[in-house]
Design a protein around this motif. Sequence first.
Motif, PDB file in Angstrom:
ATOM      1  N   LYS A  69     -27.973  25.107  47.978  1.00 13.48           N
ATOM      2  CA  LYS A  69     -27.020  24.089  47.537  1.00 13.48           C
ATOM      3  C   LYS A  69     -26.930  24.047  46.025  1.00 13.48           C
ATOM      4  CE  LYS A  69     -25.912  19.176  47.981  1.00 13.48           C
ATOM      5  NZ  LYS A  69     -26.301  17.887  48.572  1.00 13.48           N
ATOM      6  N   ARG A  70     -28.102  24.165  45.344  1.00 14.78           N
ATOM      7  CA  ARG A  70     -28.124  24.069  43.900  1.00 14.78           C
ATOM      8  C   ARG A  70     -27.762  25.370  43.210  1.00 14.78           C
ATOM      9  NH1 ARG A  70     -33.631  23.441  42.798  1.00 14.78           N
ATOM     10  NH2 ARG A  70     -33.673  25.697  42.528  1.00 14.78           N
ATOM     11  N   ASP A  71     -28.244  26.497  43.746  1.00 12.90           N
ATOM     12  CA  ASP A  71     -28.213  27.765  43.021  1.00 12.90           C
ATOM     13  C   ASP A  71     -27.146  28.736  43.482  1.00 12.90           C
ATOM     14  OD1 ASP A  71     -30.397  26.945  41.505  1.00 12.90           O
ATOM     15  OD2 ASP A  71     -31.801  27.600  43.041  1.00 12.90           O
ATOM     16  N   PHE A  72     -26.468  28.489  44.632  1.00 10.62           N
ATOM     17  CA  PHE A  72     -25.480  29.453  45.112  1.00 10.62           C
ATOM     18  C   PHE A  72     -24.348  29.607  44.101  1.00 10.62           C
ATOM     19  CE2 PHE A  72     -21.545  30.522  47.347  1.00 10.62           C
ATOM     20  CZ  PHE A  72     -21.943  31.708  47.932  1.00 10.62           C
ATOM     21  N   GLY A  73     -24.051  30.839  43.717  1.00 11.67           N
ATOM     22  CA  GLY A  73     -22.992  31.105  42.758  1.00 11.67           C
ATOM     23  C   GLY A  73     -23.494  31.317  41.356  1.00 11.67           C
ATOM     24  N   ASN A  74     -24.754  30.948  41.067  1.00 11.80           N
ATOM     25  CA  ASN A  74     -25.337  31.249  39.764  1.00 11.80           C
ATOM     26  C   ASN A  74     -25.834  32.680  39.784  1.00 11.80           C
ATOM     27  OD1 ASN A  74     -27.421  31.592  37.700  1.00 11.80           O
ATOM     28  ND2 ASN A  74     -27.125  29.402  37.308  1.00 11.80           N
ATOM     29  N   PRO A  75     -25.217  33.601  39.025  1.00  7.08           N
ATOM     30  CA  PRO A  75     -25.530  35.035  39.159  1.00  7.08           C
ATOM     31  C   PRO A  75     -26.997  35.338  38.956  1.00  7.08           C
ATOM     32  CG  PRO A  75     -23.585  34.701  37.798  1.00  7.08           C
ATOM     33  CD  PRO A  75     -24.173  33.353  38.031  1.00  7.08           C
ATOM     34  N   ASP A  76     -27.617  34.787  37.903  1.00  5.77           N
ATOM     35  CA  ASP A  76     -29.013  35.107  37.628  1.00  5.77           C
ATOM     36  C   ASP A  76     -29.916  34.617  38.750  1.00  5.77           C
ATOM     37  OD1 ASP A  76     -28.727  36.425  35.150  1.00  5.77           O
ATOM     38  OD2 ASP A  76     -28.326  34.504  34.198  1.00  5.77           O
ATOM     39  N   THR A  77     -29.681  33.381  39.209  1.00  3.31           N
ATOM     40  CA  THR A  77     -30.535  32.825  40.247  1.00  3.31           C
ATOM     41  C   THR A  77     -30.338  33.550  41.559  1.00  3.31           C
ATOM     42  OG1 THR A  77     -30.272  30.677  39.145  1.00  3.31           O
ATOM     43  CG2 THR A  77     -31.262  30.668  41.335  1.00  3.31           C
ATOM     44  N   MET A  78     -29.098  33.912  41.878  1.00  5.35           N
ATOM     45  CA  MET A  78     -28.833  34.660  43.106  1.00  5.35           C
ATOM     46  C   MET A  78     -29.522  36.010  43.082  1.00  5.35           C
ATOM     47  SD  MET A  78     -26.903  33.067  45.345  1.00  5.35           S
ATOM     48  CE  MET A  78     -25.971  34.300  46.255  1.00  5.35           C
ATOM     49  N   VAL A  79     -29.448  36.702  41.947  1.00  7.67           N
ATOM     50  CA  VAL A  79     -30.100  38.002  41.836  1.00  7.67           C
ATOM     51  C   VAL A  79     -31.608  37.860  41.988  1.00  7.67           C
ATOM     52  CG1 VAL A  79     -30.612  39.908  40.272  1.00  7.67           C
ATOM     53  CG2 VAL A  79     -28.286  39.074  40.491  1.00  7.67           C
ATOM     54  N   ASP A  80     -32.179  36.819  41.348  1.00  7.16           N
ATOM     55  CA  ASP A  80     -33.614  36.586  41.468  1.00  7.16           C
ATOM     56  C   ASP A  80     -33.996  36.266  42.909  1.00  7.16           C
ATOM     57  OD1 ASP A  80     -34.140  37.065  38.838  1.00  7.16           O
ATOM     58  OD2 ASP A  80     -33.937  34.970  38.220  1.00  7.16           O
ATOM     59  N   GLY A  81     -33.158  35.486  43.588  1.00  4.27           N
ATOM     60  CA  GLY A  81     -33.462  35.110  44.956  1.00  4.27           C
ATOM     61  C   GLY A  81     -33.452  36.282  45.901  1.00  4.27           C
ATOM     62  N   LEU A  82     -32.731  37.351  45.543  1.00  4.50           N
ATOM     63  CA  LEU A  82     -32.675  38.541  46.381  1.00  4.50           C
ATOM     64  C   LEU A  82     -33.610  39.630  45.881  1.00  4.50           C
ATOM     65  CD1 LEU A  82     -28.850  38.633  46.970  1.00  4.50           C
ATOM     66  CD2 LEU A  82     -30.597  38.291  48.714  1.00  4.50           C
ATOM     67  N   GLY A  83     -34.463  39.320  44.941  1.00  8.67           N
ATOM     68  CA  GLY A  83     -35.491  40.279  44.531  1.00  8.67           C
ATOM     69  C   GLY A  83     -35.155  41.049  43.284  1.00  8.67           C
ATOM     70  N   ALA A  84     -34.423  40.449  42.330  1.00  9.38           N
ATOM     71  CA  ALA A  84     -34.119  41.153  41.085  1.00  9.38           C
ATOM     72  C   ALA A  84     -34.350  40.201  39.923  1.00  9.38           C
ATOM     73  CB  ALA A  84     -32.670  41.648  41.074  1.00  9.38           C
ATOM     74  N   SER A 132     -15.140  32.506  42.683  1.00  5.63           N
ATOM     75  CA  SER A 132     -14.859  33.934  42.873  1.00  5.63           C
ATOM     76  C   SER A 132     -15.442  34.456  44.176  1.00  5.63           C
ATOM     77  CB  SER A 132     -15.420  34.737  41.695  1.00  5.63           C
ATOM     78  OG  SER A 132     -14.807  34.354  40.487  1.00  5.63           O
ATOM     79  N   MET A 133     -16.689  34.084  44.458  1.00  4.84           N
ATOM     80  CA  MET A 133     -17.337  34.575  45.673  1.00  4.84           C
ATOM     81  C   MET A 133     -16.696  33.981  46.918  1.00  4.84           C
ATOM     82  SD  MET A 133     -21.366  34.629  44.510  1.00  4.84           S
ATOM     83  CE  MET A 133     -21.879  35.471  46.010  1.00  4.84           C
ATOM     84  N   VAL A 134     -16.442  32.673  46.897  1.00  5.88           N
ATOM     85  CA  VAL A 134     -15.837  32.025  48.063  1.00  5.88           C
ATOM     86  C   VAL A 134     -14.428  32.550  48.292  1.00  5.88           C
ATOM     87  CG1 VAL A 134     -15.000  29.823  48.982  1.00  5.88           C
ATOM     88  CG2 VAL A 134     -17.249  29.950  47.887  1.00  5.88           C
ATOM     89  N   PHE A 135     -13.660  32.697  47.207  1.00  3.44           N
ATOM     90  CA  PHE A 135     -12.295  33.212  47.350  1.00  3.44           C
ATOM     91  C   PHE A 135     -12.295  34.623  47.925  1.00  3.44           C
ATOM     92  CE2 PHE A 135      -8.651  35.578  45.625  1.00  3.44           C
ATOM     93  CZ  PHE A 135      -7.609  34.805  46.120  1.00  3.44           C
ATOM     94  N   GLY A 136     -13.225  35.468  47.452  1.00  3.33           N
ATOM     95  CA  GLY A 136     -13.300  36.832  47.973  1.00  3.33           C
ATOM     96  C   GLY A 136     -13.628  36.864  49.449  1.00  3.33           C
ATOM     97  N   VAL A 137     -14.577  36.031  49.884  1.00  5.90           N
ATOM     98  CA  VAL A 137     -14.951  35.985  51.302  1.00  5.90           C
ATOM     99  C   VAL A 137     -13.799  35.466  52.146  1.00  5.90           C
ATOM    100  CG1 VAL A 137     -16.487  34.911  52.981  1.00  5.90           C
ATOM    101  CG2 VAL A 137     -17.419  35.782  50.841  1.00  5.90           C
ATOM    102  N   VAL A 138     -13.159  34.373  51.684  1.00  3.09           N
ATOM    103  CA  VAL A 138     -12.045  33.797  52.443  1.00  3.09           C
ATOM    104  C   VAL A 138     -10.891  34.791  52.543  1.00  3.09           C
ATOM    105  CG1 VAL A 138     -10.273  31.994  52.423  1.00  3.09           C
ATOM    106  CG2 VAL A 138     -12.659  31.423  51.906  1.00  3.09           C
ATOM    107  N   LEU A 139     -10.582  35.470  51.441  1.00  4.92           N
ATOM    108  CA  LEU A 139      -9.504  36.457  51.463  1.00  4.92           C
ATOM    109  C   LEU A 139      -9.808  37.576  52.447  1.00  4.92           C
ATOM    110  CD1 LEU A 139      -6.841  37.505  50.258  1.00  4.92           C
ATOM    111  CD2 LEU A 139      -8.194  38.687  48.518  1.00  4.92           C
ATOM    112  N   GLY A 140     -11.063  38.050  52.468  1.00  6.56           N
ATOM    113  CA  GLY A 140     -11.444  39.097  53.405  1.00  6.56           C
ATOM    114  C   GLY A 140     -11.323  38.649  54.848  1.00  6.56           C
ATOM    115  N   VAL A 141     -11.739  37.414  55.137  1.00  2.20           N
ATOM    116  CA  VAL A 141     -11.644  36.895  56.503  1.00  2.20           C
ATOM    117  C   VAL A 141     -10.184  36.771  56.927  1.00  2.20           C
ATOM    118  CG1 VAL A 141     -12.047  34.859  57.938  1.00  2.20           C
ATOM    119  CG2 VAL A 141     -13.858  35.710  56.444  1.00  2.20           C
TER     120      VAL A 141
END
Length: 429
Positions: A139-154, A219-228
């Motif tokens: 809820k807090r970190d989704f969409g923050n590039p640095d935090t997302m990358v860290d959360g996935l192991g980078a 950007s991320m939500v729009f990309g996912v919605v557009l793909g769906v």
Amino acid sequence: MSEQQPKKSDLSRAFSEDGTKKTHIGGQALIEGIMMRGKLNWAVAVRTPDGGIYLEEHDLASGKQKNGWMYWPLVRGCRALVESLVLGFKALEIAAMHAFGDEEGEKKALDEAQAVEAQEELDAAGAVALSEEKHFDWKRDFGNPDTMVDGLGAQRTLEVVQGPEGDAPEGAEEAAEAASAEATPGETAPDEGGAPCEVREVSADEPEAEFGHKEMVFSMVFGVVLGVVLFIVAPAVITNLLVGEYDGNPVLWNVVDGILRVAVFVFYLWLIGRMEDMRRMFMYHGAEHKTIHCHEHGLPLTVENARSFPRLHVRCGTAFLIMVMIIAILVYTIFPLNSLIGAWGVPEGLPKLALVILVRILLMPVIAGISYEITVRWAGSHPDNPLVKVVLWPGMQMQYLTTNEPDDRQLECAIAAMERVLARERSAA
């Protein structure tokens, strides 16, 4: 006189000239640049307006010890897809920040450099507080590039700016590593060719210079919605109009739906390929393939060597996308959706179509997992199997849309990013 041999197509050459050294390194084309990813790090090389090459490198820390289940068969395909999406957004953000030159961009670059110096002082004062582990919160970190990358192991490590000379001499990456080890943040360390390389540490808590949290989420939500909408909702609606209700003839319904999905995908790629920015991005995609070919053949990474290889590659991610669409037809046909419709008493019309669309969205992780096992795990480990060529053929054809012949400057970017990844792996060997 001997007859001139007919010129082989890129498709034929991609299969016949596949290098014996199968590398794990992959890449992604960006706006005026390329991202290369290895086992230990990923690097972005962007052609700047002044003719130089901007390099930025990030560490990859495997999360296998903490989340071993994410590396199970089928599950690892979903993890790889999400991780690639997040890293891809971050790489595109880096490219957008450095590819275009204007007064505003120069001001932002200056402000960013000043912010780094101020941040270093803050980091030194709050080192104890920052050493505490921060847990990822969706809820807090989704969409923050640095935090997302860290959360996935980078994690972020270095930013390097290479001079306008472009080509780095052989061994330049080792010299850059040695120089960066001796230089303090903000100092300038020359490489062997004399080109200054600004090396500075980047804090994981550094504020975003270009895109903020809201922009990244959008950007991320729009990309996912557009793909769906494009690849699930639109084909389903059109199929319902052409074939009728889903439970009337599920097999025909799924086949028509799959064909429409592929047609929309092909038309979408063709259409965006007409845009100048995307045309150049597809040229960088070709440069990525040529550079990987060069490395897999054990040749020195030079523009001349890379230029000679085909722009198509048998282990391109495009094959994965096509495989997803093919596997989707099979999974949707096998799934007992008619039983659910009957058991729940779903009425005709819009409610039934909505259920069909919902089930398709929920089954996407399963489809992605199966496709990953086929295209990456099986095909990647059995490249000489004739069946592999049959499986990969549709994806290879699609690469004619997603790649263009690159110029030498684009090859230089691909080589710069590749050398950065290889340097890290050589230093860790």
